[in-house]
Design a protein around this motif. Sequence first.
Motif, PDB file in Angstrom:
ATOM      1  N   MET A 278       6.891   1.693   2.925  1.00  0.00           N
ATOM      2  CA  MET A 278       8.256   2.163   2.702  1.00  0.00           C
ATOM      3  C   MET A 278       8.946   2.496   4.018  1.00  0.00           C
ATOM      4  N   ARG A 279       8.220   3.091   4.958  1.00  0.00           N
ATOM      5  CA  ARG A 279       8.830   3.408   6.255  1.00  0.00           C
ATOM      6  C   ARG A 279       9.170   2.135   7.026  1.00  0.00           C
ATOM      7  N   VAL A 280       8.240   1.170   7.017  1.00  0.00           N
ATOM      8  CA  VAL A 280       8.505  -0.103   7.688  1.00  0.00           C
ATOM      9  C   VAL A 280       9.645  -0.836   6.990  1.00  0.00           C
ATOM     10  N   GLY A 281       9.664  -0.784   5.658  1.00  0.00           N
ATOM     11  CA  GLY A 281      10.735  -1.443   4.913  1.00  0.00           C
ATOM     12  C   GLY A 281      12.098  -0.842   5.207  1.00  0.00           C
ATOM     13  N   TRP A 282      12.140   0.468   5.359  1.00  0.00           N
ATOM     14  CA  TRP A 282      13.406   1.120   5.710  1.00  0.00           C
ATOM     15  C   TRP A 282      13.882   0.634   7.070  1.00  0.00           C
ATOM     16  N   ALA A 284      13.013  -2.179   8.583  1.00  0.00           N
ATOM     17  CA  ALA A 284      13.362  -3.595   8.474  1.00  0.00           C
ATOM     18  C   ALA A 284      14.762  -3.769   7.906  1.00  0.00           C
ATOM     19  N   ALA A 285      15.137  -2.908   6.958  1.00  0.00           N
ATOM     20  CA  ALA A 285      16.490  -2.973   6.414  1.00  0.00           C
ATOM     21  C   ALA A 285      17.526  -2.668   7.491  1.00  0.00           C
ATOM     22  N   GLU A 286      17.201  -1.740   8.389  1.00  0.00           N
ATOM     23  CA  GLU A 286      18.098  -1.429   9.497  1.00  0.00           C
ATOM     24  C   GLU A 286      18.287  -2.636  10.414  1.00  0.00           C
ATOM     25  N   TYR A 287      17.214  -3.404  10.628  1.00  0.00           N
ATOM     26  CA  TYR A 287      17.273  -4.580  11.487  1.00  0.00           C
ATOM     27  C   TYR A 287      17.741  -5.834  10.747  1.00  0.00           C
ATOM     28  N   GLY A 288      17.834  -5.762   9.429  1.00  0.00           N
ATOM     29  CA  GLY A 288      18.202  -6.945   8.662  1.00  0.00           C
ATOM     30  C   GLY A 288      17.094  -7.980   8.596  1.00  0.00           C
ATOM     31  N   ILE A 289      15.844  -7.528   8.674  1.00  0.00           N
ATOM     32  CA  ILE A 289      14.695  -8.437   8.643  1.00  0.00           C
ATOM     33  C   ILE A 289      14.070  -8.392   7.245  1.00  0.00           C
ATOM     34  N   PRO A 290      13.938  -9.527   6.568  1.00  0.00           N
ATOM     35  CA  PRO A 290      13.304  -9.533   5.242  1.00  0.00           C
ATOM     36  C   PRO A 290      11.848  -9.099   5.301  1.00  0.00           C
ATOM     37  N   VAL A 291      11.377  -8.553   4.199  1.00  0.00           N
ATOM     38  CA  VAL A 291       9.995  -8.102   4.058  1.00  0.00           C
ATOM     39  C   VAL A 291       9.295  -8.977   3.034  1.00  0.00           C
ATOM     40  N   SER A 292       8.060  -9.368   3.312  1.00  0.00           N
ATOM     41  CA  SER A 292       7.239 -10.047   2.311  1.00  0.00           C
ATOM     42  C   SER A 292       6.005  -9.194   2.047  1.00  0.00           C
ATOM     43  N   LEU A 293       5.584  -9.145   0.796  1.00  0.00           N
ATOM     44  CA  LEU A 293       4.406  -8.372   0.403  1.00  0.00           C
ATOM     45  C   LEU A 293       3.193  -9.285   0.432  1.00  0.00           C
ATOM     46  N   GLY A 294       2.321  -9.077   1.419  1.00  0.00           N
ATOM     47  CA  GLY A 294       1.078  -9.825   1.465  1.00  0.00           C
ATOM     48  C   GLY A 294       0.098  -9.293   0.438  1.00  0.00           C
ATOM     49  N   ASN A 295      -1.138  -9.758   0.513  1.00  0.00           N
ATOM     50  CA  ASN A 295      -2.147  -9.326  -0.455  1.00  0.00           C
ATOM     51  C   ASN A 295      -2.310  -7.810  -0.427  1.00  0.00           C
ATOM     52  N   SER A 296      -2.247  -7.206  -1.596  1.00  0.00           N
ATOM     53  CA  SER A 296      -2.613  -5.800  -1.772  1.00  0.00           C
ATOM     54  C   SER A 296      -3.545  -5.733  -2.968  1.00  0.00           C
ATOM     55  N   PHE A 297      -4.456  -4.786  -2.943  1.00  0.00           N
ATOM     56  CA  PHE A 297      -5.503  -4.771  -3.970  1.00  0.00           C
ATOM     57  C   PHE A 297      -4.884  -4.659  -5.354  1.00  0.00           C
ATOM     58  N   ASN A 303       4.813  -2.365  -6.519  1.00  0.00           N
ATOM     59  CA  ASN A 303       5.624  -1.149  -6.629  1.00  0.00           C
ATOM     60  C   ASN A 303       6.584  -1.015  -5.454  1.00  0.00           C
ATOM     61  N   MET A 304       6.121  -1.337  -4.266  1.00  0.00           N
ATOM     62  CA  MET A 304       6.984  -1.270  -3.097  1.00  0.00           C
ATOM     63  C   MET A 304       7.957  -2.434  -3.057  1.00  0.00           C
ATOM     64  N   ALA A 305       7.491  -3.602  -3.535  1.00  0.00           N
ATOM     65  CA  ALA A 305       8.361  -4.778  -3.524  1.00  0.00           C
ATOM     66  C   ALA A 305       9.621  -4.539  -4.339  1.00  0.00           C
ATOM     67  N   PHE A 306       9.484  -3.912  -5.497  1.00  0.00           N
ATOM     68  CA  PHE A 306      10.652  -3.638  -6.337  1.00  0.00           C
ATOM     69  C   PHE A 306      11.574  -2.596  -5.714  1.00  0.00           C
ATOM     70  N   ALA A 307      11.030  -1.804  -4.785  1.00  0.00           N
ATOM     71  CA  ALA A 307      11.798  -0.682  -4.235  1.00  0.00           C
ATOM     72  C   ALA A 307      12.474  -1.000  -2.904  1.00  0.00           C
ATOM     73  N   LEU A 308      12.115  -2.122  -2.272  1.00  0.00           N
ATOM     74  CA  LEU A 308      12.653  -2.429  -0.959  1.00  0.00           C
ATOM     75  C   LEU A 308      13.717  -3.522  -1.040  1.00  0.00           C
ATOM     76  N   PRO A 309      14.733  -3.446  -0.196  1.00  0.00           N
ATOM     77  CA  PRO A 309      15.752  -4.497  -0.195  1.00  0.00           C
ATOM     78  C   PRO A 309      15.217  -5.777   0.430  1.00  0.00           C
ATOM     79  N   GLU A 310      15.725  -6.893  -0.034  1.00  0.00           N
ATOM     80  CA  GLU A 310      15.445  -8.210   0.547  1.00  0.00           C
ATOM     81  C   GLU A 310      13.980  -8.624   0.462  1.00  0.00           C
ATOM     82  N   VAL A 311      13.239  -8.111  -0.519  1.00  0.00           N
ATOM     83  CA  VAL A 311      11.889  -8.610  -0.769  1.00  0.00           C
ATOM     84  C   VAL A 311      11.978  -9.667  -1.863  1.00  0.00           C
ATOM     85  N   ASP A 312      11.687 -10.901  -1.502  1.00  0.00           N
ATOM     86  CA  ASP A 312      11.749 -12.001  -2.457  1.00  0.00           C
ATOM     87  C   ASP A 312      10.379 -12.529  -2.842  1.00  0.00           C
TER      88      ASP A 312
END
Length: 388
Positions: A278-282, A284-297, A303-312
């Motif tokens: 969430m901190r990195v996603g915040w 990244a939103a400031e920089y306008g850089i998209p976030v991708s969710l890699g493998n998580s157990f 849960n984070m993907a739905f909460a962060l902007p620009e996660v496709d």
Amino acid sequence: MRLADFRVTRFQFRRDRVIGDSQVRTDQVHVAALELFAESGEVGLGFVFSLFHPLPDEAEIARIFREEAWPRLEGKDPSALVHRVRRPRGGNWRGYTLLFAEGIDQALWDLSAKRLGMPLWRLLGGEPRRIKAYASGLDYHLSDADFVALFEHAASVGYRSFKVKVGHPDLDWDIHRLDLLKKTVGKAEAVMIDANEAWSPQEAVRRLNAIHRAGFDILWIEDPCLRTDFAGLNVIRAGCPFTLVNSGEYLDASGKRALMEARGTDMINVHGHVTDVMRVGWLAAEYGIPVSLGNSFLEIGANMAFALPEVDWLEYSFQNFDHLVEQPMEIRDGVILPHDRPGHGLALSATARAMAVPTVTATDALPPAPANPRLPPLSGSRLAAAAG
């Protein structure tokens, strides 16, 4: 809500296939479930990993946790702990002997959301929306036949986007695997490749241009060169304008911040540590850089993907973990769906408790791999047989 007790449950089992990339391979799972109990009865669940080597005996994991981690948790309010900011000075904040940090973070957020009776993704500010799951084979060490069978199955159950491991010493091998994928799945919505730092920046530019000239449209190249070579990543970005660079997987939150400050990536790759993501996603939103969710157990990162902007995009790798929880995350037709359960949505199953392995066990004494309902056993396919 105060933390009153904890429980560790150790697992060691075979994978249903060898997974790996240009640098590593493994055929076993080494993980422990960490449950934190609140005085009010709620349970928060997190996971502790060792990717290549068995975790210590269950009793020893619990002893280390009680000595190193529990004094910082006992009697505390989980919702206060997830928001705490600590500044390390000297030895006042040390790493744990085992990789407890992510599991503790997951369990604390699980409890915080349960306290409010809402799904974690909603507590984090998320909204239900369309997030595409791409099928990721972790396929570098698979035979051509099993490679084809895996992606053939993925396409048959609705996946339209796929990630393939590259970084072989022979460029023709990488191109051959991409050709096999194309013959297997037809026209994909998106194809991603992952070199796992196999190349120098110059070699990455040479190889990516060769792949492009061979007719393959690649959405992103993941970790093409060393993680801290920010200048090199920018060389790749400049030399390969036809694809995106996706990096940051191997960096901690501070490293990801430095990567974004250097403008060394087109996308930032995050995983399963809720607070850091969430901190990195915040940022990244400031920089306008998209976030991708890699493998998580068990796809806890949804849960984070739905909460962060620009996660496709969210990675799904068909690993045989589903038996560990009562209800895994649902992916339908290549789209991950938001759950409606309080917390992060995962609870340890009775099946898992019955399969616990409390002591370190030799590989030849482990039972067969648990059945993977999302991936039938790999046995090749007609297309792979024809490909020879």
